[in-house]
Structure formats: C-alpha cells, structure tokens
Design a protein around this motif. Structure first.
Motif, PDB file in Angstrom:
ATOM      1  N   LEU A 132      53.861  45.015  36.283  1.00  0.00           N
ATOM      2  CA  LEU A 132      52.526  45.383  35.804  1.00  0.00           C
ATOM      3  C   LEU A 132      52.599  46.047  34.423  1.00  0.00           C
ATOM      4  N   LEU A 133      53.621  46.896  34.217  1.00  0.00           N
ATOM      5  CA  LEU A 133      53.807  47.544  32.924  1.00  0.00           C
ATOM      6  C   LEU A 133      54.148  46.532  31.835  1.00  0.00           C
ATOM      7  N   GLY A 171      41.205  33.458  46.781  1.00  0.00           N
ATOM      8  CA  GLY A 171      41.813  34.775  46.616  1.00  0.00           C
ATOM      9  C   GLY A 171      40.922  35.696  45.822  1.00  0.00           C
ATOM     10  N   VAL A 172      41.087  37.004  46.026  1.00  0.00           N
ATOM     11  CA  VAL A 172      40.272  37.975  45.303  1.00  0.00           C
ATOM     12  C   VAL A 172      40.479  37.853  43.802  1.00  0.00           C
ATOM     13  N   GLY A 173      41.746  37.716  43.383  1.00  0.00           N
ATOM     14  CA  GLY A 173      42.051  37.583  41.960  1.00  0.00           C
ATOM     15  C   GLY A 173      41.452  36.325  41.376  1.00  0.00           C
ATOM     16  N   THR A 174      41.535  35.234  42.151  1.00  0.00           N
ATOM     17  CA  THR A 174      40.961  33.968  41.679  1.00  0.00           C
ATOM     18  C   THR A 174      39.456  34.092  41.516  1.00  0.00           C
ATOM     19  N   PHE A 175      38.805  34.734  42.515  1.00  0.00           N
ATOM     20  CA  PHE A 175      37.352  34.881  42.452  1.00  0.00           C
ATOM     21  C   PHE A 175      36.941  35.770  41.283  1.00  0.00           C
ATOM     22  N   LEU A 176      37.705  36.858  41.035  1.00  0.00           N
ATOM     23  CA  LEU A 176      37.420  37.721  39.890  1.00  0.00           C
ATOM     24  C   LEU A 176      37.633  36.982  38.574  1.00  0.00           C
ATOM     25  N   ALA A 177      38.743  36.186  38.545  1.00  0.00           N
ATOM     26  CA  ALA A 177      39.009  35.405  37.339  1.00  0.00           C
ATOM     27  C   ALA A 177      37.885  34.410  37.090  1.00  0.00           C
ATOM     28  N   PHE A 178      37.410  33.774  38.192  1.00  0.00           N
ATOM     29  CA  PHE A 178      36.335  32.802  38.059  1.00  0.00           C
ATOM     30  C   PHE A 178      35.054  33.483  37.570  1.00  0.00           C
ATOM     31  N   LEU A 223      46.833  37.434  37.496  1.00  0.00           N
ATOM     32  CA  LEU A 223      48.261  37.664  37.743  1.00  0.00           C
ATOM     33  C   LEU A 223      48.515  39.110  38.146  1.00  0.00           C
ATOM     34  N   ALA A 224      47.844  40.031  37.467  1.00  0.00           N
ATOM     35  CA  ALA A 224      48.046  41.442  37.758  1.00  0.00           C
ATOM     36  C   ALA A 224      47.618  41.782  39.188  1.00  0.00           C
ATOM     37  N   ILE A 225      46.482  41.239  39.646  1.00  0.00           N
ATOM     38  CA  ILE A 225      45.953  41.592  40.969  1.00  0.00           C
ATOM     39  C   ILE A 225      46.678  40.842  42.080  1.00  0.00           C
TER      40      ILE A 225
END
Length: 593
Positions: free
Chosen positions: A72-73, A288-295, A58-60
């Motif tokens: 973000l805060l 997505g980059v966030g999805t790939f990082l989450a995965f 969510l943040a990314i």
C-alpha cells in the motif's frame, strides 16, 4: 448608395458551421509542432487520470483486503509521483496553449485589419465605423476560448470518454451499457438545442455591433450632441440599443443553459441505471467492492468530460457567429486593388486624361453619377471644379486617385491607364486635402511627417512655413512636439487645416487635389494660406473644388459640372464673358455677400 443604419441588423451570407470551424482550425494547424507537444503532455495527464481508479481498486481489493501495508505504501509513493508528473505536464501545456492561442488571435486580427485597409470607400461609406470596430476587437476576442479549448479540452475529453468507455466495457459490459444508455437522448437533445441557440447568438452579435456603432457615433459627435442639448434624446436611444443587447443576450443564454441541465439529467439517470442494474440484475454479490467503487469513479470520469464537451459545444454555438462575422469581412472582396500584371507608375509629369468616363456606385449600377466625361489636363495645369452639390465634383477627383474604378471608359495619367499601375505607385504621387480635416493623435511633428516619415527637420519646417503654419506652431507650449488629438480643442479649425496643408506640402505630390480645403477657414486665415496654396500649386497638376468662387478665379480652367456632364469649360474670364451657368452661379454668390 445603400447604408446600414445603426439600429439596423447587418445581413450576412449563410455559411455552414462546419466550414467555418474548419477554416478557423486551419489557423491552429499552423503551429503543428507545438500542438503535437501539447497533445503528448495531455496524453500523459490522461494516462495518470485513467490509472487513478485502477490504483484505488488495487489498493482496496488487494493490499487492504490482504493487509499488505508495504504494498500500500509503495502504491502511495507511485501515486504521489504520478500526481507531481500530472501537475508539471498540466502547467506546461497550459502555458504552451495560451501562447499558441494568442498568436492565432494576433494573426486573425492582423489579417482582418490589413484586409479592411484594402477595401474601397464604398465599404466604409455603407456602414457605421463602430460596426467595423466590433468585428476587429470584440468578435476576435470571442474566439479565444474556442481555439484554446479545442485542444486542451476537446482532445483530452474525447480521449477520456473513449478510454473510460473501453475500460468499463472490458470490466462489465452490462454495467457499461447501463451507464451509457442515456447517451443517444443527450445527443438528440443537444442537436435540437443548438439550432435555436446558434440563431439567437447571431442576433446577439448583431445587437452588440449596433450598440458599438451607436456609442462610437455618439462620442464622435459629442460636440453636436451637447451644442443641441440632445443628451436626453441620445440617452433614450442608447437605452433602446442597450436593452436590445441585453434581451438578446438573455434569450441566447437561456437556451444555452439548457445544455448543462440536459447533461445533469442524463448523468443522474445513467447513475441510477448503473446501480439499479448492478444490484438488481447483475447482482451485488458478483461484483467486488473495489470493482464497484472503480466503476462508480469511472462513471464520474465518463460524465464529467461529457459535461465539458457539452459546455464546449455550447461555447462553439455561442462564438461561431463571431467567426462567421470575421470571415464575412475577410471574404469581402477589395474592389480597388493592384491588378495582376500591374506595373510601377514612374515619376510623372502630371497629364490627366478622362476618356468617355462613366461612373455609378456598385450597389446602384443604373444610377450614373458621371456619363461620358472626357477632358485632358496638361502637366502643371490648375483645374477648378464647380457646380451644384451632388453634381459629381468629388467623384471626379476620387476617380483620379482611383478610390473608385470607372464604370466605363478609362483614366490615364501620363498615358498610363490607372487600372494597370500599382495602387501604391499611383497614390504615392498624389496629395489630397479634403474639407474634413483629420489629425492623428500624436505630436504636431508626427502629423506633418505622416506622409513622409523620413523627412528631415528642415524639410518639415519648410513645409510648415510655406503654408504659414510655422508661426502658430512655435507659439504652442512644446512647438512641433506639442501633443494633439483627433479632436484637439487647442487648435482652431483653421489651424487644423493649416497643419493638414503642411502634411500635404511635405509629401511633395505631383498631382494635388484640394476638395473644399479652405471651406472652414476664416477670411484672415485664408489670406495667410493663399500664398501657401500658390506655392503648392506651382509646377503641379491640381484639381480644386470650391464653393467659394473667389478662391478659384486664378485657375487655368474651370469646369462647371452638372447633370452628369461638364457643361462649361474655360478660364474665369472666358466663362464670365459667356454668361452661362458659371456666370449665373458667380453672380448669385456675390449678390448674397
């Protein structure tokens, strides 16, 4: 009687690991409310753990991509609060689980100790004491991590694996299958490894038991070892036991360590397949980059508990043999117990009657020690038992106290069958003095009052005076409060036996058994104690076993035992006049003087 030697591995019955684990877990289930609270706290920490990658995604993909600093805060504050909650819950469940685990260990150890105390002399005669100690102390301690981790690691790790797998499948079933493709190979490998590992850990437990037995026996007999200057030989024996212990541990650990290596390999292959399929087959542009990082994070979260589960599985394989050894003792039946429907033996006069009594040890049922022995002892009568070594003298007095049960026939005391009265009410009215004097570590007072803890000061002193122990006790530095140990060098053998006499005297038994009780007393000390013995024998039914025939000439009757039977019976004068076996024994003894 078969005896398990120190260097000989113990033999136990085969029991399924599943049955042993379920039996062990029943101790945990006794604390259901606490375990439920622990499970709730674990679920909260698990929820926080599973939410972390989602917050990263969510943040990314949302706040960073849209330059939403305020959002973000807010997310950072929420993450901080969740981290504090995670820490508090973790601290609480760790404390609660430690408390439950220690209570379970205390329960198991107490049950084990209580049960061992009910076992017959045959159990103790057939194995070294050190091997029993190994089960009560070492094996019980080995269960601590298994019990604790079963709740604190097994449950959350299983839920983590299930939760992560569900999230991964929901996000991308292709990537999820790629990451999980190596699981069947991991399961098959672990199954094959545990077969060998369990056998090796069983061997290690037995070698540990052998080592404990050797150390206990060696230090118990340290005076003999040093008097024969046998330290070098005993050192060699110790080195052999220690080497077997070390080698068995190395063999077991070598196999056990393959669990971790197998997990690391399957984890690495799973990670490679994730990136390979994600980039080459699914296409990096579709994720997505966030999805790939989450995965990627979830992949670590998935394999980390898998590694923990394999470690836990290895721990079970390692320690299940300890549980098997504990339950093996708990399942050993107490041969001598108060039978259902047993009655309390009332205050007795002391008549003892053997009716066609035969006896053989349970592991040698065809080898009779006594055969069709019958006699009646009147209340207050003193019976001396003599005969060659191994004839069955000690067996007779052990049967009177019901340390063993007769193979055939019956023994009655005041008309009560000893098998139909409670053990406690029977043995409470008996006193035994054996040739091996045992004193407990503590004070002289505690040793004398061992059989009657509520005795008054006057009663204790009167018992000590009756056996001529009071004078040497008062010469000691702290008198009756002098501290002594099992093998205290400050007491002579004669003084130790006098203390044991005082202990028996204080318990005021109705039936008294003296089994070679004066064999180690010097002539001077024997003269001192004879008057005490006379006082103890007065108005009590007494059985005296003595090789020193001069000490039993005053007995009402003397039984000469040999060949599984009572060959002769009568007073000293009658037997001497008969000039039979007793006469020959008496004459040969005094010819050697």
């Amino acid at each position: 009687m078969s005896v398990n030697a120190i260097r000989e591995d113990e033999v136990m019955r085969d029991v399924s690991k599943r049955e042993t684990l379920l039996r062990l877990y029943r101790y945990l289930f006794a604390y259901k409310k606490t375990l439920a609270a622990v499970a709730l706290l674990l679920l909260i920490t698990l929820a926080v753990t599973l939410a972390t990658p989602l917050m990263i995604e969510l943040a990314i993909d949302t706040y960073v991509a849209n330059s939403d600093t305020a959002g973000l805060l807010r997310l950072a504050v929420i993450a901080l609060l969740l981290f504090v909650l995670y820490m508090l819950c973790t601290k609480c469940w760790m404390r609660m689980m430690a408390d439950v685990t220690n209570k379970v260990l205390l329960t198991i150890r107490s049950q084990l100790y209580e049960h061992i105390q009910t076992l017959s002399f045959h159990f103790f005669d057939s194995r070294p004491t050190g091997k029993i100690l190994a089960r009560v102390v070492g094996d019980v301690n080995s269960l601590k991590d298994v019990l604790s981790d079963s709740v604190t690691k097994l449950l959350p790790d299983l839920l983590t694996v299930i939760g992560v797998a569900c999230i991964m499948l929901a996000k991308s079933w292709q990537l999820a299958l790629a990451a999980l493709l190596t699981l069947p190979f991991l399961a098959a490998g672990m199954f094959l490894i545990q077969i060998s590992a369990h056998k090796l850990w069983q061997i290690h437990r037995k070698k540990n038991s052998n080592l404990n037995a050797f150390i206990h026996e060696n230090f118990s007999g340290i005076r003999i070892v040093q008097s024969f200057a046998a330290e070098p030989e005993r050192q060699k024996d110790f080195d052999c036991c220690a080497l077997e212990y070390r080698d068995s541990f190395v063999d077991a650990v070598r196999i056990g360590d393959t669990f971790g290596a197998l997990v690391e390999i399957t984890w690495g292959v799973g990670g490679f397949l994730l990136y390979f399929i994600g980039i080459r087959i699914v296409g990096a542009d579709k994720i997505g980059v966030g999805t790939f990082l989450a995965f990627s994070t979830y992949l670590g979260m998935f394999w980390s508990p898998i590694r923990n589960l394999s470690s836990f599985y290895n721990k079970i394989v390692t320690n299940i043999s300890a549980a098997e050894r504990i339950f093996d003792i708990l399942d050993t039946p107490a041969e001598i117990t108060s039978l259902p429907g047993s009655t309390e033996l009332p205050q007795i006069k002391g008549e003892v009657r053997f009716e066609n009594v035969s006896f053989a040890y349970t592991d040698e049922p065809d080898k009779l020690v006594l055969e069709n022995v019958s006699f009646t002892v009147k209340p207050g009568e003193t019976i001396a038992l003599v005969g060659p070594t191994g004839a069955g003298k000690t067996t007779i007095v052990n049967l009177v106290s019901r340390f063993y049960d007769v193979t055939d026939g019956k023994i009655c005391i005041d008309g009560f069958d000893t098998r139909k009265v409670t053990l406690e009410s029977l043995r409470r009215q008996m006193g035994m003095m054996a040739q091996d004097t045992f004193l407990f570590t503590g004070t002289v007072r505690e040793n004398i009052c061992y059989g009657k803890s509520n005795a008054t000061e006057d009663e204790m002193i009167a018992a000590a005076k009756a056996v001529n122990a009071h004078s040497f006790i008062m010469e000691m530095e702290d008198g009756y409060d002098t501290k002594i140990s099992e093998r205290s060098s400050q007491l002579s053998i004669g003084q130790r036996q006098l203390l044991a006499f005082a202990r028996t005297m204080l318990s005021d038994p109705r039936i008294l058994i003296l089994d070679e009780a004066t064999s180690s007393i010097d002539t001077h000390t024997e003269l001192l104690v004879q008057s005490g013995i006379a006082a103890m024998l007065q108005n009590r039914t007494s059985f005296i076993i003595a090789h020193r025939l001069s000490t039993i000439r005053g007995a009402d009757r003397i039984f000469y035992i040999d060949g599984k039977h009572i060959l002769e019976s009568g007073s000293h004068a009658e037997l001497m006049e008969r000039k039979g076996a007793y006469y020959r024994l008496y004459q040969s003894q005094f010819e050697c003087v």
